[in-house]
Enzyme design. Structure first.
Site, mmCIF file in Angstrom:
data_model
loop_
_atom_site.group_PDB
_atom_site.id
_atom_site.type_symbol
_atom_site.label_atom_id
_atom_site.label_comp_id
_atom_site.label_asym_id
_atom_site.label_seq_id
_atom_site.Cartn_x
_atom_site.Cartn_y
_atom_site.Cartn_z
ATOM 1 C CG HIS A 67 -0.501 -0.554 2.457
ATOM 2 N ND1 HIS A 67 -0.485 -1.917 2.679
ATOM 3 C CD2 HIS A 67 -0.034 -0.001 3.598
ATOM 4 C CE1 HIS A 67 -0.041 -2.162 3.902
ATOM 5 N NE2 HIS A 67 0.258 -1.018 4.470
ATOM 6 C CB CYS A 187 0.850 -2.175 10.961
ATOM 7 S SG CYS A 187 -0.521 -1.626 9.935
#
Length: 271
Positions: A67, A187
């Protein structure tokens, strides 16, 4: 907003045969750009590569979720690749990647897309779902599989939320003499791995017959936050995070700290 709202038909491919990880990422970025949601291709490509340098997004079981986030993204989006022959992606389990979803997230205060992306991340923990996607024969079938699975998950989540609202974990533990496991997952970008680790830990705990609650600290902020009463009653706490998590509240408790990737791939061992 639904997952299929983020997936442009031009950004789904079944015919790619990349030779390595770099070629895979470049192909995925090109697919994303085909949707018209990226205003600066090279800036977006840089963000995808920077995220990959932090830790691999090849989470195992043949799945990768790279991403990129930034002003280079005009609108949130997804690109998808089914890689029939698989490709070495430095995955956590060493297995080749055959299914990839690339995420594009803009720098906006409107984070409605984050809820959708977190849902997809959790759905990808279901082997039946991912195998169906790999076997899809067309873009339409691929999208229909996702749409049906999302509806099913929405219904299950609604039932789960209703049950959770009526549950007092601390009281249930005392009444039924059950183990209570708490966890926190986080994260760096807080888009995918946070929620995949939460889903994996929850499933592993329930498989053992334990009570469980997981606090997620994603891009949308802290959700399902652990209460003082729950922490006091907990038999053990798992913090699977690659970012800073408030830890003072856990003083004196049995505690495991680990990478968020361990929450995804080693949940049984952690429990």
């Amino acid at each position: 907003m639904r997952i299929t709202d983020l997936l442009d038909k031009r950004s789904i491919a079944f015919d790619k045969n990349p030779a390595n990880k770099q070629e895979t990422l470049d192909m995925a970025v090109d697919l994303m750009c085909a949707s018209g949601k990226i205003n600066d291709t090279e800036a977006y490509r840089k963000q995808v590569y920077l995220r990959e340098e932090e830790s691999t997004t090849g989470i195992g079981e043949g799945i990768a979720i790279p991403h990129g986030k930034g002003d280079c993204v005009s609108k949130p989006g997804l690109a998808a690749m089914v890689i029939k022959n698989g490709v070495d992606f430095d995955s956590l389990d060493g297995e080749p990647v055959t299914l990839l979803f690339l995420i594009a997230a803009p720098n906006t205060e409107d984070n409605v897309h984050l809820e959708v992306l977190s849902k997809l991340s959790m759905m990808l923990m279901d082997d039946t779902f991912t195998e169906s996607l790999r076997k899809a024969k067309s873009v339409e079938e691929f999208l229909n599989i996702i749409d049906a699975a999302e509806t099913e998950k929405d219904d299950a989540d609604a039932t789960k939320e209703k049950a959770a609202a009526q549950t007092d974990l601390a009281a249930d533990k005392e009444k039924d003499n059950q183990k209570l496991i708490l966890a926190v997952t986080a994260c760096p970008t807080g888009i995918a791995h946070t929620y995949m680790a939460a889903e994996s830990i929850e499933k592993a705990a329930k498989k053992k017959g334990y009570l469980v609650k997981v606090e997620t600290r994603g891009s949308g902020g802290a959700k399902n936050v652990l209460t003082e009463e729950e922490i006091e009653a907990a038999d053990g706490i798992i913090v699977a995070a690659d970012t800073n998590v408030p830890m003072d509240r856990f003083d004196g408790k049995a505690l495991i700290e680990c990478q968020v990737s361990h929450g995804i791939n080693k949940a049984d061992e952690l429990i």
